[in-house]
Design a protein around this motif. Sequence first.
Motif, PDB file in Angstrom:
ATOM      1  N   GLY A  77       0.981  -1.207  -0.102  1.00 14.33           N
ATOM      2  CA  GLY A  77       0.010   0.214  -0.046  1.00 14.33           C
ATOM      3  C   GLY A  77       0.926   1.292  -0.041  1.00 14.33           C
ATOM      4  O   GLY A  77       0.389   2.185  -0.808  1.00 14.33           O
ATOM      5  N   VAL A  78       1.898   1.243   0.850  1.00 10.83           N
ATOM      6  CA  VAL A  78       2.897   2.730   0.895  1.00 10.83           C
ATOM      7  C   VAL A  78       3.394   2.544  -0.449  1.00 10.83           C
ATOM      8  O   VAL A  78       3.875   3.602  -0.930  1.00 10.83           O
ATOM      9  CB  VAL A  78       3.931   2.392   2.299  1.00 10.83           C
ATOM     10  N   ALA A  79       3.911   1.373  -1.004  1.00 12.10           N
ATOM     11  CA  ALA A  79       4.668   1.611  -2.203  1.00 12.10           C
ATOM     12  C   ALA A  79       3.838   2.024  -3.293  1.00 12.10           C
ATOM     13  O   ALA A  79       4.257   2.835  -4.343  1.00 12.10           O
ATOM     14  CB  ALA A  79       5.295  -0.063  -2.767  1.00 12.10           C
ATOM     15  N   GLU A  80       2.285   1.696  -3.413  1.00  8.84           N
ATOM     16  CA  GLU A  80       1.629   2.281  -4.291  1.00  8.84           C
ATOM     17  C   GLU A  80       1.529   3.694  -4.133  1.00  8.84           C
ATOM     18  O   GLU A  80       1.578   4.517  -5.175  1.00  8.84           O
ATOM     19  CB  GLU A  80       0.017   1.459  -4.188  1.00  8.84           C
ATOM     20  N   ARG A  81       1.195   4.031  -3.171  1.00  9.33           N
ATOM     21  CA  ARG A  81       1.233   5.495  -2.797  1.00  9.33           C
ATOM     22  C   ARG A  81       2.403   6.345  -3.305  1.00  9.33           C
ATOM     23  O   ARG A  81       2.513   7.405  -3.703  1.00  9.33           O
ATOM     24  CB  ARG A  81       0.994   5.995  -1.417  1.00  9.33           C
ATOM     25  N   ALA A  82       3.692   5.829  -2.953  1.00 13.16           N
ATOM     26  CA  ALA A  82       4.910   6.389  -3.258  1.00 13.16           C
ATOM     27  C   ALA A  82       5.093   6.385  -4.635  1.00 13.16           C
ATOM     28  O   ALA A  82       5.752   7.309  -5.194  1.00 13.16           O
ATOM     29  CB  ALA A  82       6.031   5.606  -2.584  1.00 13.16           C
ATOM     30  N   GLY A  83       4.537   5.587  -5.434  1.00 16.98           N
ATOM     31  CA  GLY A  83       4.635   5.481  -6.967  1.00 16.98           C
ATOM     32  C   GLY A  83       4.005   6.478  -7.430  1.00 16.98           C
ATOM     33  O   GLY A  83       4.560   7.377  -8.504  1.00 16.98           O
ATOM     34  N   LYS A  84       2.774   6.695  -6.868  1.00 17.27           N
ATOM     35  CA  LYS A  84       1.827   7.828  -7.375  1.00 17.27           C
ATOM     36  C   LYS A  84       2.603   9.239  -6.946  1.00 17.27           C
ATOM     37  O   LYS A  84       2.268  10.251  -7.897  1.00 17.27           O
ATOM     38  CB  LYS A  84       0.548   7.786  -6.774  1.00 17.27           C
ATOM     39  N   LEU A  85       2.925   9.238  -5.867  1.00 18.05           N
ATOM     40  CA  LEU A  85       3.537  10.425  -5.225  1.00 18.05           C
ATOM     41  C   LEU A  85       4.918  10.840  -5.983  1.00 18.05           C
ATOM     42  O   LEU A  85       5.172  12.145  -6.440  1.00 18.05           O
ATOM     43  CB  LEU A  85       3.953  10.582  -3.980  1.00 18.05           C
TER      44      LEU A  85
END
Length: 348
Positions: free
Chosen positions: A74-82
């Motif tokens: 989940g954090v990796a997905e948010r980091a990718g978008k950010l």
Amino acid sequence: MASHRSPRRTPQPGQGWPARVTVLSAAAAGAAAALVPSAPAGAKPDDQPSAAALNSRVDRLYEQAEVATEKYNGVAERAGKLREQVSNAQDGVARGQAKVNRLRDSLGSLAGAQYRSGGIDPTVALMLTTDPDSFLDKAATLDRISSRQLLKLRRLQSAQRDLEQRRSEASDKLEQLDGLQKTLQRQKKDVQQKLAAARRLLDQLSPEERASRNSHRSGKEAAGAGPGGAEPSSERAAAAVAAVKSALGRPYAWGAAGPGSFDCSGLTQWAYKQAGISIPRTSQAQRSAGRQVPLGQARPGDLVIYRDDASHVGMYVGGGQVVHAPHPGAPVRYDPVGMMPVSSVTRP
């Protein structure tokens, strides 16, 4: 008269009474050992946990690792978008700076022309300052600026404000990204520690016990009794089922979303991607990625979410079976849909 007594013999090393005692003790120990049944090969000491206890602890660690892995995903997905937003913001800063430079060059050309004509008008010099706002605030001087000059100055003012805003947004996003990356590092360490602890426990099992643990049906073995039953809910669901079956036998790897290896939610996301449907990265988010249906009405292609915390997901393929990526050391495979408590069933 000479004595005829034989001279006393000096005992040779190893022939004295200590040696005799040692020999007798060893013989007694050997006789006693012969009366005690020998322990079977591979037997564990009394203080070592049983295979069942070790397997239970391994399963618990794998479950905890899976929870941590889904948090990481989940954090990796948010980091990718950010990260994408940061890139866009930095591009915006570059475009804003280029615009400011063009406007300042335009005003500089005006100043050059005035200089060649006999000197720079003070108002033009003020327009070339880094803070045109302070000049515009001086209303008494505005009547000395032509409408064309005033328009250029206001454009420069607007471009500089926009540039500062873009810089601030890019800085904020970079700070957020840095925080997410630190969180990823902590969560990665947490997963690795749990998996390492599980490996240490598995090393305490005998080869036969490890083989028994891994004796679940492989995709090839299950194919003969292949899943059947209800038809998929759509053509895309059918395509997702075909994709997930094509991954049978590929290894589990935490944080992986194909095509060579998978974790549980990475497998289902990849399968639906092959069908042209985008679903979220984590099992928790996939629970809300469609319509909820009762387990008794599950159709091939539906996502089966497990545990109350939605930390595991598989794809229902019919015949009471799911295909899923179980845990490290176990490849993508078929398993009964009721292999663990079902939280919900989602139809994307």
